[in-house]
Design a protein around this motif. Sequence first.
Motif, PDB file in Angstrom:
ATOM      1  N   ASP A 149       1.110   6.096 -19.861  1.00 49.18           N
ATOM      2  CA  ASP A 149       2.548   6.608 -20.115  1.00 49.18           C
ATOM      3  C   ASP A 149       2.460   8.259 -20.290  1.00 49.18           C
ATOM      4  OD1 ASP A 149       2.160   6.311 -22.694  1.00 49.18           O
ATOM      5  OD2 ASP A 149       3.874   4.701 -23.163  1.00 49.18           O
ATOM      6  N   GLY A 150       1.251   8.509 -20.773  1.00 44.48           N
ATOM      7  CA  GLY A 150       1.096   9.728 -21.366  1.00 44.48           C
ATOM      8  C   GLY A 150       0.590  10.741 -20.135  1.00 44.48           C
ATOM      9  N   ASP A 151       0.447  10.203 -19.023  1.00 46.08           N
ATOM     10  CA  ASP A 151       0.140  11.029 -17.933  1.00 46.08           C
ATOM     11  C   ASP A 151       1.227  11.643 -17.229  1.00 46.08           C
ATOM     12  OD1 ASP A 151      -3.063  10.929 -17.377  1.00 46.08           O
ATOM     13  OD2 ASP A 151      -2.354   8.859 -17.884  1.00 46.08           O
ATOM     14  N   TRP A 152       1.114  12.889 -16.716  1.00 43.49           N
ATOM     15  CA  TRP A 152       2.021  13.569 -15.854  1.00 43.49           C
ATOM     16  C   TRP A 152       2.472  12.827 -14.858  1.00 43.49           C
ATOM     17  CZ3 TRP A 152       4.749  17.335 -17.905  1.00 43.49           C
ATOM     18  CH2 TRP A 152       5.657  17.907 -17.635  1.00 43.49           C
ATOM     19  N   GLN A 153       1.756  12.008 -14.054  1.00 46.71           N
ATOM     20  CA  GLN A 153       2.230  11.521 -12.859  1.00 46.71           C
ATOM     21  C   GLN A 153       2.878  10.155 -12.977  1.00 46.71           C
ATOM     22  OE1 GLN A 153      -0.861  12.128 -13.747  1.00 46.71           O
ATOM     23  NE2 GLN A 153      -2.411  12.297 -12.153  1.00 46.71           N
ATOM     24  N   THR A 154       3.111   9.584 -14.132  1.00 47.57           N
ATOM     25  CA  THR A 154       3.741   8.360 -14.416  1.00 47.57           C
ATOM     26  C   THR A 154       5.126   8.790 -15.180  1.00 47.57           C
ATOM     27  OG1 THR A 154       2.604   8.051 -16.441  1.00 47.57           O
ATOM     28  CG2 THR A 154       1.796   7.072 -14.479  1.00 47.57           C
ATOM     29  N   SER A 182       0.850  -1.214  -0.094  1.00 50.60           N
ATOM     30  CA  SER A 182      -0.091  -0.067  -0.131  1.00 50.60           C
ATOM     31  C   SER A 182       0.865   1.175   0.064  1.00 50.60           C
ATOM     32  CB  SER A 182      -0.994   0.025   1.232  1.00 50.60           C
ATOM     33  OG  SER A 182      -0.115   0.035   2.285  1.00 50.60           O
ATOM     34  N   TYR A 183       0.242   2.390  -0.302  1.00 50.70           N
ATOM     35  CA  TYR A 183       0.993   3.669  -0.492  1.00 50.70           C
ATOM     36  C   TYR A 183       0.183   4.767   0.277  1.00 50.70           C
ATOM     37  CZ  TYR A 183       4.213   1.446  -3.686  1.00 50.70           C
ATOM     38  OH  TYR A 183       4.986   0.347  -4.356  1.00 50.70           O
ATOM     39  N   GLU A 184       0.747   5.821   0.816  1.00 51.90           N
ATOM     40  CA  GLU A 184       0.069   6.807   1.082  1.00 51.90           C
ATOM     41  C   GLU A 184      -0.295   8.015  -0.189  1.00 51.90           C
ATOM     42  OE1 GLU A 184      -1.073   7.714   4.269  1.00 51.90           O
ATOM     43  OE2 GLU A 184      -0.261   5.982   4.978  1.00 51.90           O
ATOM     44  N   ARG A 185      -1.215   8.764  -0.209  1.00 56.04           N
ATOM     45  CA  ARG A 185      -1.432   9.605  -0.990  1.00 56.04           C
ATOM     46  C   ARG A 185      -0.147  10.565  -1.108  1.00 56.04           C
ATOM     47  NH1 ARG A 185      -7.682  12.017  -0.814  1.00 56.04           N
ATOM     48  NH2 ARG A 185      -8.542   9.786  -1.143  1.00 56.04           N
ATOM     49  N   GLY A 186       0.421  11.032  -2.282  1.00 54.33           N
ATOM     50  CA  GLY A 186       1.520  11.905  -2.303  1.00 54.33           C
ATOM     51  C   GLY A 186       2.758  10.865  -2.340  1.00 54.33           C
ATOM     52  N   GLY A 187       2.597   9.827  -1.922  1.00 52.88           N
ATOM     53  CA  GLY A 187       3.751   8.892  -2.228  1.00 52.88           C
ATOM     54  C   GLY A 187       4.295   8.497  -3.643  1.00 52.88           C
ATOM     55  N   THR A 188       5.116   7.542  -3.897  1.00 55.58           N
ATOM     56  CA  THR A 188       5.562   7.225  -5.150  1.00 55.58           C
ATOM     57  C   THR A 188       5.632   5.721  -5.278  1.00 55.58           C
ATOM     58  OG1 THR A 188       6.973   9.345  -5.444  1.00 55.58           O
ATOM     59  CG2 THR A 188       7.605   7.492  -6.850  1.00 55.58           C
ATOM     60  N   ALA A 189       5.064   5.184  -6.326  1.00 59.67           N
ATOM     61  CA  ALA A 189       5.180   3.629  -6.525  1.00 59.67           C
ATOM     62  C   ALA A 189       6.226   3.396  -7.520  1.00 59.67           C
ATOM     63  CB  ALA A 189       4.089   3.289  -6.923  1.00 59.67           C
ATOM     64  N   GLY A 197      23.552  -7.532 -23.158  1.00 58.70           N
ATOM     65  CA  GLY A 197      22.194  -7.154 -23.760  1.00 58.70           C
ATOM     66  C   GLY A 197      21.249  -7.062 -22.932  1.00 58.70           C
ATOM     67  N   THR A 198      21.488  -6.896 -21.569  1.00 55.02           N
ATOM     68  CA  THR A 198      20.302  -6.973 -20.693  1.00 55.02           C
ATOM     69  C   THR A 198      19.894  -5.738 -20.288  1.00 55.02           C
ATOM     70  OG1 THR A 198      22.055  -7.111 -18.807  1.00 55.02           O
ATOM     71  CG2 THR A 198      21.132  -9.059 -19.535  1.00 55.02           C
ATOM     72  N   SER A 199      18.551  -5.669 -20.095  1.00 53.83           N
ATOM     73  CA  SER A 199      17.788  -4.283 -19.999  1.00 53.83           C
ATOM     74  C   SER A 199      16.787  -4.285 -18.776  1.00 53.83           C
ATOM     75  CB  SER A 199      17.325  -3.848 -21.083  1.00 53.83           C
ATOM     76  OG  SER A 199      17.995  -3.698 -22.146  1.00 53.83           O
ATOM     77  N   LYS A 200      16.455  -3.124 -18.221  1.00 51.01           N
ATOM     78  CA  LYS A 200      15.427  -3.043 -17.282  1.00 51.01           C
ATOM     79  C   LYS A 200      14.616  -1.926 -17.597  1.00 51.01           C
ATOM     80  CE  LYS A 200      17.538  -0.730 -13.371  1.00 51.01           C
ATOM     81  NZ  LYS A 200      17.749  -0.533 -11.975  1.00 51.01           N
ATOM     82  N   ALA A 201      13.099  -2.006 -17.062  1.00 51.47           N
ATOM     83  CA  ALA A 201      12.247  -0.988 -17.288  1.00 51.47           C
ATOM     84  C   ALA A 201      12.133  -0.601 -15.821  1.00 51.47           C
ATOM     85  CB  ALA A 201      11.078  -1.443 -17.914  1.00 51.47           C
ATOM     86  N   THR A 202      12.179   0.668 -15.690  1.00 54.48           N
ATOM     87  CA  THR A 202      11.588   1.185 -14.155  1.00 54.48           C
ATOM     88  C   THR A 202      10.391   2.239 -14.357  1.00 54.48           C
ATOM     89  OG1 THR A 202      14.120   1.198 -13.286  1.00 54.48           O
ATOM     90  CG2 THR A 202      12.530   2.622 -12.214  1.00 54.48           C
ATOM     91  N   ILE A 203       9.381   1.768 -13.734  1.00 53.44           N
ATOM     92  CA  ILE A 203       7.989   2.526 -13.980  1.00 53.44           C
ATOM     93  C   ILE A 203       7.694   2.987 -12.735  1.00 53.44           C
ATOM     94  CG2 ILE A 203       5.644   2.341 -14.053  1.00 53.44           C
ATOM     95  CD1 ILE A 203       6.150  -0.118 -16.215  1.00 53.44           C
ATOM     96  N   THR A 204       7.466   4.425 -12.588  1.00 54.98           N
ATOM     97  CA  THR A 204       7.275   5.060 -11.492  1.00 54.98           C
ATOM     98  C   THR A 204       5.727   5.718 -11.698  1.00 54.98           C
ATOM     99  OG1 THR A 204       8.453   7.063 -12.144  1.00 54.98           O
ATOM    100  CG2 THR A 204       9.707   5.574 -10.557  1.00 54.98           C
ATOM    101  N   TRP A 205       5.265   5.892 -10.497  1.00 52.06           N
ATOM    102  CA  TRP A 205       3.639   6.512 -10.375  1.00 52.06           C
ATOM    103  C   TRP A 205       3.682   7.492  -8.982  1.00 52.06           C
ATOM    104  CZ3 TRP A 205      -1.120   3.814  -8.100  1.00 52.06           C
ATOM    105  CH2 TRP A 205      -2.120   4.731  -7.988  1.00 52.06           C
ATOM    106  N   SER A 206       3.875   8.903  -9.441  1.00 49.74           N
ATOM    107  CA  SER A 206       3.677   9.659  -8.286  1.00 49.74           C
ATOM    108  C   SER A 206       2.174   9.890  -8.064  1.00 49.74           C
ATOM    109  CB  SER A 206       4.352  11.038  -8.711  1.00 49.74           C
ATOM    110  OG  SER A 206       5.846  10.970  -9.079  1.00 49.74           O
ATOM    111  N   ILE A 207       1.805   9.655  -6.951  1.00 45.19           N
ATOM    112  CA  ILE A 207       0.479   9.426  -6.379  1.00 45.19           C
ATOM    113  C   ILE A 207      -0.239  10.818  -6.027  1.00 45.19           C
ATOM    114  CG2 ILE A 207      -1.283   8.219  -5.133  1.00 45.19           C
ATOM    115  CD1 ILE A 207       0.936   5.903  -4.764  1.00 45.19           C
ATOM    116  N   ASP A 208      -1.256  11.100  -6.704  1.00 44.39           N
ATOM    117  CA  ASP A 208      -1.844  12.495  -6.352  1.00 44.39           C
ATOM    118  C   ASP A 208      -2.253  12.580  -4.924  1.00 44.39           C
ATOM    119  OD1 ASP A 208      -1.338  13.731  -8.690  1.00 44.39           O
ATOM    120  OD2 ASP A 208      -3.227  13.404  -9.514  1.00 44.39           O
TER     121      ASP A 208
END
Length: 418
Positions: free
Chosen positions: A390-395, A347-354, A407-418
């Motif tokens: 991915d078109g939203d400002w929070q992501t 879980s996350y608090e509002r204003g947190g980052t996932a 040739g190894t890669s990773k994807a990092t996805i963040t969500w700044s929660i309103d």
Amino acid sequence: DVGAISWFATHNTSITNKNTLISPDNKGYAAYSWEHDHEDVRYLDNTPGFVAAFPNTNAGDMSPNLNLKPGSGPTENEFDNARIIGERQSTKAREIYRTATTPLTGSVDSRLVYVDMENVTVGGAFTPDGKEHRTCPAVVGASTLAGSVEDGPAIPGFTEGMRNPVSHIIDALKVDTPSWLASCQYPKASLVPTGLLSNLYPVTPRILPLQIVKIGRLHLVAGPGEFTITAGLRVRRTVAEQLGVPVGDVLLQGYANAYSQYVTTPEEYDAQQYEGGSTLYGRYTLPAYQQEFAKVAASLRAGTAIGRGTAPPDESGRQFTLQTGVVYDNPPMARSFGDVLTGPAASYERGGTATVEFVTGHPKNNLRRGGTFLEVQRLVDGRWVRVLDDGDWQTTYRWTRVNGLTGTSKATITWSID
């Protein structure tokens, strides 16, 4: 109402050239904020609704970096700056939108011509000294490579205002500018005479489209370059005079139909700042545009046909790219593509980052056109509903090559929660 168009002159350079994310900058945020404001925009689920467009005008010398240095103004955070400058445009546009009372009525019409901008004889009615002058074959000036103080430097060794080229750099390019062309382009410090090279390969454009579109009382002057504030105003005044309409009913739509770098006034050209060095066709580039747009405007007002001229050649078959394809991708040992490297918290608090991380390949394998690299979903009545992508400002979606050899890669996805 289905949408709104708001013209305002400013560069989309709140985010610096060190950014590696795909970003719409301040104008993109202006559109995003309006289209996602549910006070103005009402739509269900993800059905497309209100469209807010923020095209640019004569923004050649208008920077959003209010502290006159890259990524600075009004804050020192480039992404905050893009948001704030975008909000200012969006807020003002919505204010005008809500109080608008004059319908846009009348006929729709347009004229388009092709002009060889390297070979225009400009009459004295449009030149500062009242004498006839000519444009020149295109030359990229030395101060072009300096970049600009407010939006970012380009190459060390070049400075704005250069009139004398840096000889050792010019010699290294092995490009000779004949004296007649240097004289025509004076006081520009010639770097590359692209107009002379274009017979071998099209480096800069020569034949450009000039267009005026009439939508009721609104007249859009479509200019194929970055006109400065004053250059754009002079074009608007010229066209308004020919049409017999108020200058407020004429707007310059910059960056339109083609791109030929900058357009400065003769006075701005003489200063040879970045914009003047990037004005390709010499000191009388703007007067040439004024003269040729006046002809288009006269035809539009009279309702007569105008010869389009010779269209530029189709060079699409000669284009090349320095971009490489994806050579190879591999997951790490004992891993598979799509494996979760870092999972989300419970879980996350509002204003947190996932934040989550996955094993991935190069994003060029699939650019997700018409789709997205990520979704934030909400469980609604037993059904997962997409609320962000991915078109939203929070992501944010960031791709990292972990090991170039394997040739190894990773994807990092963040969500700044309103």
